[in-house]
Enzyme design. Structure first.
Site, PDB file in Angstrom:
ATOM      1  N   ILE A 161      39.282  43.395  43.581  1.00 47.92           N
ATOM      2  CA  ILE A 161      38.087  42.761  43.005  1.00 47.92           C
ATOM      3  C   ILE A 161      37.351  43.679  42.029  1.00 47.92           C
ATOM      4  O   ILE A 161      37.499  44.895  42.080  1.00 47.92           O
ATOM      5  CB  ILE A 161      37.122  42.273  44.109  1.00 47.92           C
ATOM      6  N   PRO A 162      36.530  43.078  41.161  1.00 45.25           N
ATOM      7  CA  PRO A 162      35.779  43.844  40.166  1.00 45.25           C
ATOM      8  C   PRO A 162      34.374  44.187  40.647  1.00 45.25           C
ATOM      9  O   PRO A 162      34.008  43.922  41.797  1.00 45.25           O
ATOM     10  CB  PRO A 162      35.719  42.887  38.986  1.00 45.25           C
ATOM     11  N   TRP A 163      33.577  44.718  39.747  1.00 45.62           N
ATOM     12  CA  TRP A 163      32.287  45.324  40.059  1.00 45.62           C
ATOM     13  C   TRP A 163      31.098  44.480  39.642  1.00 45.62           C
ATOM     14  O   TRP A 163      29.957  44.872  39.874  1.00 45.62           O
ATOM     15  CB  TRP A 163      32.201  46.679  39.334  1.00 45.62           C
ATOM     16  N   LYS A 187      40.999  45.977  48.020  1.00 39.60           N
ATOM     17  CA  LYS A 187      40.586  47.152  47.245  1.00 39.60           C
ATOM     18  C   LYS A 187      39.382  46.781  46.389  1.00 39.60           C
ATOM     19  O   LYS A 187      39.502  46.043  45.422  1.00 39.60           O
ATOM     20  CB  LYS A 187      41.703  47.661  46.326  1.00 39.60           C
ATOM     21  N   ALA A 189      36.227  47.455  43.697  1.00 41.11           N
ATOM     22  CA  ALA A 189      36.174  48.195  42.440  1.00 41.11           C
ATOM     23  C   ALA A 189      35.642  49.605  42.679  1.00 41.11           C
ATOM     24  O   ALA A 189      34.757  49.809  43.519  1.00 41.11           O
ATOM     25  CB  ALA A 189      35.292  47.465  41.439  1.00 41.11           C
ATOM     26  N   GLU A 190      36.175  50.552  41.945  1.00 36.78           N
ATOM     27  CA  GLU A 190      35.780  51.957  42.126  1.00 36.78           C
ATOM     28  C   GLU A 190      34.305  52.181  41.766  1.00 36.78           C
ATOM     29  O   GLU A 190      33.672  53.111  42.258  1.00 36.78           O
ATOM     30  CB  GLU A 190      36.695  52.886  41.304  1.00 36.78           C
ATOM     31  N   GLY A 220      42.427  51.714  40.379  1.00 37.02           N
ATOM     32  CA  GLY A 220      43.406  50.663  40.101  1.00 37.02           C
ATOM     33  C   GLY A 220      44.847  51.133  40.026  1.00 37.02           C
ATOM     34  O   GLY A 220      45.708  50.625  40.747  1.00 37.02           O
ATOM     35  N   GLU A 262      41.748  35.463  38.512  1.00 41.66           N
ATOM     36  CA  GLU A 262      40.527  34.944  37.885  1.00 41.66           C
ATOM     37  C   GLU A 262      40.124  35.992  36.868  1.00 41.66           C
ATOM     38  O   GLU A 262      39.698  37.089  37.236  1.00 41.66           O
ATOM     39  CB  GLU A 262      39.457  34.722  38.962  1.00 41.66           C
ATOM     40  N   CYS A 296      32.270  36.814  33.844  1.00 43.19           N
ATOM     41  CA  CYS A 296      33.535  36.339  33.288  1.00 43.19           C
ATOM     42  C   CYS A 296      33.324  35.048  32.497  1.00 43.19           C
ATOM     43  O   CYS A 296      34.023  34.781  31.543  1.00 43.19           O
ATOM     44  CB  CYS A 296      34.535  36.117  34.409  1.00 43.19           C
ATOM     45  N   GLU A 393      36.228  39.529  24.517  1.00 41.47           N
ATOM     46  CA  GLU A 393      35.244  39.574  25.601  1.00 41.47           C
ATOM     47  C   GLU A 393      34.484  40.901  25.514  1.00 41.47           C
ATOM     48  O   GLU A 393      35.066  41.966  25.614  1.00 41.47           O
ATOM     49  CB  GLU A 393      35.956  39.478  26.952  1.00 41.47           C
ATOM     50  N   ILE A 394      33.164  40.819  25.323  1.00 43.83           N
ATOM     51  CA  ILE A 394      32.354  42.040  25.185  1.00 43.83           C
ATOM     52  C   ILE A 394      31.819  42.479  26.544  1.00 43.83           C
ATOM     53  O   ILE A 394      31.708  43.651  26.844  1.00 43.83           O
ATOM     54  CB  ILE A 394      31.194  41.809  24.185  1.00 43.83           C
TER      55      ILE A 394
HETATM   56  P1  NAI Z   1      39.892  45.936  35.637  1.00 47.54           P
HETATM   57  O1  NAI Z   1      40.622  44.650  35.558  1.00 47.54           O
HETATM   58  O2  NAI Z   1      40.632  47.159  35.198  1.00 47.54           O
HETATM   59  O3  NAI Z   1      39.360  46.203  37.121  1.00 47.54           O
HETATM   60  C1  NAI Z   1      39.181  45.212  38.111  1.00 47.54           C
HETATM   61  C2  NAI Z   1      39.799  45.680  39.419  1.00 47.54           C
HETATM   62  O4  NAI Z   1      41.200  45.893  39.210  1.00 47.54           O
HETATM   63  C3  NAI Z   1      39.252  47.013  39.936  1.00 47.54           C
HETATM   64  O5  NAI Z   1      39.222  46.977  41.342  1.00 47.54           O
HETATM   65  C4  NAI Z   1      40.295  48.003  39.459  1.00 47.54           C
HETATM   66  O6  NAI Z   1      40.349  49.195  40.226  1.00 47.54           O
HETATM   67  C5  NAI Z   1      41.559  47.196  39.629  1.00 47.54           C
HETATM   68  N1  NAI Z   1      42.690  47.670  38.817  1.00 47.54           N
HETATM   69  C6  NAI Z   1      42.647  48.292  37.613  1.00 47.54           C
HETATM   70  N2  NAI Z   1      43.887  48.586  37.199  1.00 47.54           N
HETATM   71  C7  NAI Z   1      44.734  48.155  38.156  1.00 47.54           C
HETATM   72  C8  NAI Z   1      46.156  48.188  38.307  1.00 47.54           C
HETATM   73  N3  NAI Z   1      46.945  48.742  37.395  1.00 47.54           N
HETATM   74  N4  NAI Z   1      46.692  47.626  39.418  1.00 47.54           N
HETATM   75  C9  NAI Z   1      45.911  47.060  40.350  1.00 47.54           C
HETATM   76  N5  NAI Z   1      44.567  47.014  40.261  1.00 47.54           N
HETATM   77  C10 NAI Z   1      43.988  47.554  39.180  1.00 47.54           C
HETATM   78  O7  NAI Z   1      38.549  45.802  34.786  1.00 47.54           O
HETATM   79  P2  NAI Z   1      37.613  46.984  34.240  1.00 47.54           P
HETATM   80  O8  NAI Z   1      38.481  48.074  33.671  1.00 47.54           O
HETATM   81  O9  NAI Z   1      36.648  47.329  35.290  1.00 47.54           O
HETATM   82  O10 NAI Z   1      36.843  46.255  33.059  1.00 47.54           O
HETATM   83  C11 NAI Z   1      37.474  46.061  31.798  1.00 47.54           C
HETATM   84  C12 NAI Z   1      37.104  44.734  31.216  1.00 47.54           C
HETATM   85  O11 NAI Z   1      37.628  43.691  32.022  1.00 47.54           O
HETATM   86  C13 NAI Z   1      35.603  44.443  31.166  1.00 47.54           C
HETATM   87  O12 NAI Z   1      35.003  45.016  30.042  1.00 47.54           O
HETATM   88  C14 NAI Z   1      35.600  42.955  31.121  1.00 47.54           C
HETATM   89  O13 NAI Z   1      35.855  42.515  29.806  1.00 47.54           O
HETATM   90  C15 NAI Z   1      36.781  42.561  31.992  1.00 47.54           C
HETATM   91  N6  NAI Z   1      36.364  42.228  33.378  1.00 47.54           N
HETATM   92  C16 NAI Z   1      36.358  40.920  33.772  1.00 47.54           C
HETATM   93  C17 NAI Z   1      35.901  40.579  35.028  1.00 47.54           C
HETATM   94  C18 NAI Z   1      35.872  39.165  35.493  1.00 47.54           C
HETATM   95  O14 NAI Z   1      34.988  38.815  36.260  1.00 47.54           O
HETATM   96  N7  NAI Z   1      36.829  38.349  35.132  1.00 47.54           N
HETATM   97  C19 NAI Z   1      35.373  41.582  35.956  1.00 47.54           C
HETATM   98  C20 NAI Z   1      35.492  42.931  35.482  1.00 47.54           C
HETATM   99  C21 NAI Z   1      35.947  43.216  34.222  1.00 47.54           C
END
Ligand code: NAI
Ligand code: MG
Length: 490
Positions: A161-163, A187, A189-190, A220, A262, A296, A393-394
């Site tokens: 999940i995310p943060w 897991k 979010a960090e 991640g 999602e 999102c 997406e900003i």
């Molecule tokens: P992310 O997708 O990298 O992180 C979300 C989760 O995935 C965290 O728990 C992270 O540790 C985990 N993760 C990251 N890399 C992984 C991997 N290789 N394998 C398995 N799990 C992994 O998102 P991040 O880097 O925090 O944010 C980047 C962009 O993503 C944001 O700027 C935003 O545009 C988008 N985002 C969209 C979200 C939504 O609600 N759909 C939520 C968070 C970010």
């Protein structure tokens, strides 16, 4: 709802280790990582940094709880009661949990208290009610056979999940998984592990057996990737960036895991000149700036009919000037910091791209101060379809305003994106509302409202905004397998 009007007590940090098989334990490597308060950048505490070795222990515990434990075979109504108890325990600690969320994520305390927490509790109660209502069918088949289906839990599920809504994302993931009878390796979010770890403690207090819920904090590419690859996990449910989902899909291929995603969006929010403009402007402002723009489904491409453009820009400008940006623990604050330096830097880069691409920055565009990840509420006018700020997406407090003349052109432009998470339309003309709702390729369409979420209403994306749905019956089905049983009746 109770709104927080007095200074809030700092929450107590209680859980910082991995939660595996009902035990709190440091990571196998002994490593830890920092989690920070985004408003002052200070380290809150050290958290156990889980990795493949910890995920492996968590999977063993979850596997054992699924294969041999009482969880899936117990009276389903009892499972539902435990989910209800978890919701009750969260409600008892609602103020402390809201403060913990604000500390870790930086969101304004009133948002945490009055949005995240109530939705979290409601989601768990909604799925508590489903636990004993998972029905199969009896099916007439040719010949002298009796055929029925059973809906069985998919097994051990990995949840990443995310943060942006840390606790709510736990509820969206745990609710349907637990109702279905699955066991969990999560897991968080960090950036925001604290409330997830607290919820694991409350789940144990609620009587959910050890091993059913396991939480491995970490990063991640290490802990997350170990979840994706582990052969003992049957399904991965992920919320986050589409690029991460692509990695997960590739890494899950060898074990053919079930996947639900999602992901993000660039959701069109369409305002016709005949709309109730007070509602449309307030709703559009909320639909983009809520949660520091870290949603999102943020309505980040605002299509305004030409004749109301000036009024729209003028009124959003006034609203941005009135936004109270600052200490998220101050009850008067309406916008807190972004979650971390990376997110703030990404947003400020997009602001520069908007300016150099020829859009007009009407309000904001800068970091506030030099401590804490604060970004001014930013409004871009004169945005055209191909600009980066109209396509990407900003995930920040940056609104891009585009204008349109007629509806056919509008629908084509609204759909000209690889995303398809949400859309909104504001109009008093039911025909226009239906036309947009029917033609826009998005998983959720809001008419004369924005960000209306309910645990019963499915949510998810078309195209690259996701796969499968969360919430509602659809969300439950994502944690179930269908088994067909055929009995010869001779
Ligand atoms: P992310 O997708 O990298 O992180 C979300 C989760 O995935 C965290 O728990 C992270 O540790 C985990 N993760 C990251 N890399 C992984 C991997 N290789 N394998 C398995 N799990 C992994 O998102 P991040 O880097 O925090 O944010 C980047 C962009 O993503 C944001 O700027 C935003 O545009 C988008 N985002 C969209 C979200 C939504 O609600 N759909 C939520 C968070 C970010
Ligand atoms: Mg990432």
């Amino acid at each position: 709802m109770t709104s927080v009007s007095e200074p809030v007590a700092q929450p107590t940090i209680r859980q910082t280790d991995c939660f595996i098989d009902g035990q709190w334990q440091p990571s196998q490597s002994g490593k830890t990582f920092e989690t920070r308060h985004p408003a002052n950048e200070e380290v809150i505490t050290q958290i156990a940094e889980g990795d493949a070795a910890d995920v492996d222990l968590a999977v063993k515990a979850a596997r054992d709880a699924f294969d041999n434990g009482p969880w899936r075979s117990m009276d389903a109504r009892e499972r539902g009661e435990m989910l209800h108890r978890l919701a009750d325990l969260i409600e008892e600690e609602i103020d402390e949990l809201a403060a913990l969320e604000t500390l870790d994520n930086g969101k304004p305390i009133n948002d945490a208290r009055n949005v995240d927490l109530p939705l979290t509790i409601d989601c768990l109660r909604y799925y508590a009610g489903y636990a004993d209502k998972v029905h199969g069918q009896t099916i007439p088949v040719r010949g002298n056979y009796f055929t029925y289906t059973r809906k069985e839990p998919v097994g051990v599920v990995g949840q990443i999940i995310p943060w942006n809504f840390p606790m709510l994302m736990v509820a969206w993931k745990w609710g349907p998984a637990l109702a279905a009878g699955c066991t969990i390796v999560m897991k968080p979010a960090e950036q925001t592990p604290l409330t997830c770890l607290r919820m694991a403690r409350l789940a144990q207090k609620a009587g959910i057996p050890d091993g059913v819920i396991n939480v491995v904090p970490g990063f991640g590419p290490t802990a997350g990737s170990a979840v994706t690859k582990h052969p003992g996990i049957d399904k991965v449910a992920f919320t986050g960036e589409y690029l991460t989902a692509q990695t997960i899909m590739a890494e899950a291929a060898p074990t053919l895991k079930r996947l639900t995603f999602e992901l993000g969006g660039k959701s069109p929010n369409v305002i016709f000149a005949d709309a109730d403009l007070d509602a449309a402007i307030a709703g559009s402002h909320f639909g983009l700036y809520f949660n520091q723009g870290q949603c999102c489904c943020a309505g980040s491409r605002v299509f305004v009919e030409e004749s109301i453009h000036d009024e729209f820009i003028g009124r959003v400008t006034e609203m941005n000037q009135a936004t109270q940006v600052g200490d998220p623990f101050d009850p008067l604050t309406t916008q807190g910091p972004q979650v971390d330096q990376n997110q703030m830097d990404k947003i400020l880069q997009y602001v520069e791209a908007g300016k150099s691409g020829g859009a007009t920055c009407v309000t904001g565009g800068n970091r506030i101060g030099d401590t804490g990840y604060f970004v001014e509420p930013t409004l871009f006018d004169g945005v055209t379809d191909e600009m980066d700020i109209a396509t990407d997406e900003i995930f920040g407090p940056v609104m891009s305003v585009l204008t349109f003349k007629d509806m056919d052109e509008l629908v084509e432009r609204a759909n000209n994106t690889f995303y398809g998470l949400a859309a909104a339309v504001w109009t008093r003309d039911i025909g226009k509302a239906h036309h947009v709702a029917d033609h826009v390729r998005a998983g959720t369409v809001w008419v004369n409202c924005y960000d209306v979420f309910d645990a019963a209403a499915p949510f998810g994306g078309f195209k690259m905004s996701g796969q499968g749905r969360e919430l509602g019956e659809a969300g439950l089905n994502a944690y179930l397998e269908t088994k067909t049983v055929t009995i010869a009746l001779d």
